[in-house]
Design an enzyme around this catalytic site. Structure first.
Site, PDB file in Angstrom:
ATOM      1  N   HIS A 124       0.822  -1.221   0.000  1.00 58.64           N
ATOM      2  CA  HIS A 124       0.000   0.000   0.000  1.00 58.64           C
ATOM      3  C   HIS A 124       0.856   1.271   0.000  1.00 58.64           C
ATOM      4  O   HIS A 124       0.310   2.382  -0.027  1.00 58.64           O
ATOM      5  CB  HIS A 124      -0.938   0.032   1.206  1.00 58.64           C
ATOM      6  CG  HIS A 124      -1.976  -1.048   1.191  1.00 58.64           C
ATOM      7  ND1 HIS A 124      -2.799  -1.268   0.113  1.00 58.64           N
ATOM      8  CD2 HIS A 124      -2.317  -1.972   2.125  1.00 58.64           C
ATOM      9  CE1 HIS A 124      -3.614  -2.280   0.379  1.00 58.64           C
ATOM     10  NE2 HIS A 124      -3.331  -2.733   1.586  1.00 58.64           N
ATOM     11  N   ASP A 157      -2.749 -10.567  -2.231  1.00 57.99           N
ATOM     12  CA  ASP A 157      -3.326 -10.068  -0.982  1.00 57.99           C
ATOM     13  C   ASP A 157      -4.813  -9.777  -1.191  1.00 57.99           C
ATOM     14  O   ASP A 157      -5.247  -9.458  -2.303  1.00 57.99           O
ATOM     15  CB  ASP A 157      -2.595  -8.786  -0.584  1.00 57.99           C
ATOM     16  CG  ASP A 157      -2.894  -8.328   0.832  1.00 57.99           C
ATOM     17  OD1 ASP A 157      -2.066  -8.568   1.714  1.00 57.99           O
ATOM     18  OD2 ASP A 157      -3.971  -7.718   1.043  1.00 57.99           O
ATOM     19  N   HIS A 202      -6.387  -7.243  -0.325  1.00 56.74           N
ATOM     20  CA  HIS A 202      -6.519  -5.830  -0.678  1.00 56.74           C
ATOM     21  C   HIS A 202      -5.708  -5.521  -1.937  1.00 56.74           C
ATOM     22  O   HIS A 202      -4.642  -6.077  -2.136  1.00 56.74           O
ATOM     23  CB  HIS A 202      -6.019  -4.931   0.461  1.00 56.74           C
ATOM     24  CG  HIS A 202      -6.722  -5.162   1.755  1.00 56.74           C
ATOM     25  ND1 HIS A 202      -6.168  -5.914   2.770  1.00 56.74           N
ATOM     26  CD2 HIS A 202      -7.932  -4.743   2.190  1.00 56.74           C
ATOM     27  CE1 HIS A 202      -7.009  -5.947   3.797  1.00 56.74           C
ATOM     28  NE2 HIS A 202      -8.086  -5.253   3.465  1.00 56.74           N
ATOM     29  N   ASP A 260      -4.305 -12.872   3.660  1.00 57.32           N
ATOM     30  CA  ASP A 260      -5.564 -12.396   4.225  1.00 57.32           C
ATOM     31  C   ASP A 260      -6.767 -12.632   3.319  1.00 57.32           C
ATOM     32  O   ASP A 260      -7.880 -12.225   3.650  1.00 57.32           O
ATOM     33  CB  ASP A 260      -5.470 -10.912   4.615  1.00 57.32           C
ATOM     34  CG  ASP A 260      -4.765 -10.068   3.571  1.00 57.32           C
ATOM     35  OD1 ASP A 260      -4.447 -10.588   2.481  1.00 57.32           O
ATOM     36  OD2 ASP A 260      -4.521  -8.881   3.847  1.00 57.32           O
TER      37      ASP A 260
END
Length: 340
Positions: free
Chosen positions: A158, A193, A195, A282
């Site tokens: 990120h 991931d 996200h 995740d």
């Protein structure tokens, strides 16, 4: 599979983040290191310590202004009367071209995208060695290893060139890809991931020398919200070198693997020499952040498909938060990659 980790990564110990207006314990806990180390060990991995590659490759991805901020902001912040123990922004500019303030509070708002990337006394050192861990893993792949696992923590995908966010400070996967690039290898980053890897996308969005592919929960109602949509394909020279594959919340193994087929086809078409996997765990069905529904055996199938491309691969740890199965999921992935 060989693995890399540095003990200094324990020094980042975030206490809080804000979710839906509520201050909660930060899920990116140092305890993840213990669980992931055990999971890698169960797969037969042996850890080595990273070498220090210095600041050059980090500075090729992140602006010097931002790096100075990360290294000095906590000391400056603590000079503010009544300041919290962690640097957490309370104001943000409306655009990246806004004026750059001298104030520690203003710079925090400029360089921290959200409240999920608090900076404490040990954050910079941990992030630095997290990046060096990824770089050393890349060196090992360049030296002939088929695959290497880099336990990089804090995570990185990120983080933009001058912006922290979502538990991330330095973009470890991007830094490793730049290292491969400079060694004459065409690198593809595959982000699995839950996200979207928005920082990675932003770093390479106008470049055609690194392919970025992300499979993630649809951001229309999921973090990071503003990036990761299907129409985002890159700009300028980078048009067509970014692929987003957003999935509906709750997507399980079968549909995830179909998306992965599309991702791997793009990597083959790019003619990649090496794959950097931004390895978030995740997407797991019981992960605390609840986006997708990949099972523990599903991680082995994902890894097996990636290994089937037949390219040298660097696995860089991203997300995956504390649950009793976190270590098992890493074991499943690493064994799946090696066909065990």
């Amino acid at each position: 599979m060989k693995a890399v980790f540095d003990e200094r990564q324990w020094k980042h110990d975030p206490k809080h983040f804000m979710a839906n207006g509520t201050v909660e314990p930060n899920p990116e806990q140092p305890e993840r290191i213990k669980v992931l180390t055990h999971g890698a060990g169960e797969a037969g991995s042996e850890f080595v310590s990273p070498e220090d590659h210095g600041a050059g490759l980090i500075g090729a991805i992140h602006s010097p202004e931002y790096l100075i901020f990360l290294e000095t902001i906590h000391t400056r912040w603590k000079r503010i009367e009544g300041a919290s123990d962690e640097v957490i922004p309370n104001i943000h500019p409306d655009r990246r071209s806004a004026s750059y303030p001298r104030s520690a509070v203003g710079q925090a708002g400029f360089h921290q995208a959200d409240t999920a990337c608090p900076i404490a006394a040990g954050t910079w050192e941990a992030a630095y060695w997290s990046a060096q861990t990824a770089l050393t893993g890349a060196d090992m792949v360049l030296g002939g290893e088929r695959a290497v696992y880099a336990l990089s923590r804090p995570p990185g995908h990120h983080a933009f060139g001058d912006l922290a966010g979502g538990f991330c400070f330095l973009n470890n996967s991007a830094i490793a890809a730049e290292h491969f690039n400079r060694a004459g290898k065409r690198a593809a980053i595959l982000d699995v991931d839950v996200h979207h890897g928005n920082g990675t996308q932003g770093i390479f969005y106008e470049r055609d020398d690194v392919l970025t592919v992300s499979i993630h929960a649809d951001p229309v109602r999921f973090y990071p919200f503003f990036w990761g949509h299907e129409h985002e394909r890159g700009e300028g020279r980078g048009r067509g070198y970014n692929l987003n594959l957003p999935l509906s919340r709750g997507t399980g193994d079968a549909d995830y693997l179909k998306a992965l087929e599309t991702a791997l086809a793009r990597i083959r078409a790019f003619g990649a020499d090496v794959i950097v996997v931004a390895l978030g765990l995740d997407a797991y069905e019981k992960d605390p952040l609840k986006g997708l529904a990949v099972t523990t055996p599903g991680f082995a199938k994902i890894a097996e498909a990636i290994a089937g491309v037949g390219l040298p691969t660097l696995l860089v740890q991203e997300g995956g938060y504390l649950s009793k199965e976190l270590g098992q999921n890493l074991t499943s992935f690493l064994k799946g990659f090696e066909g065990k």
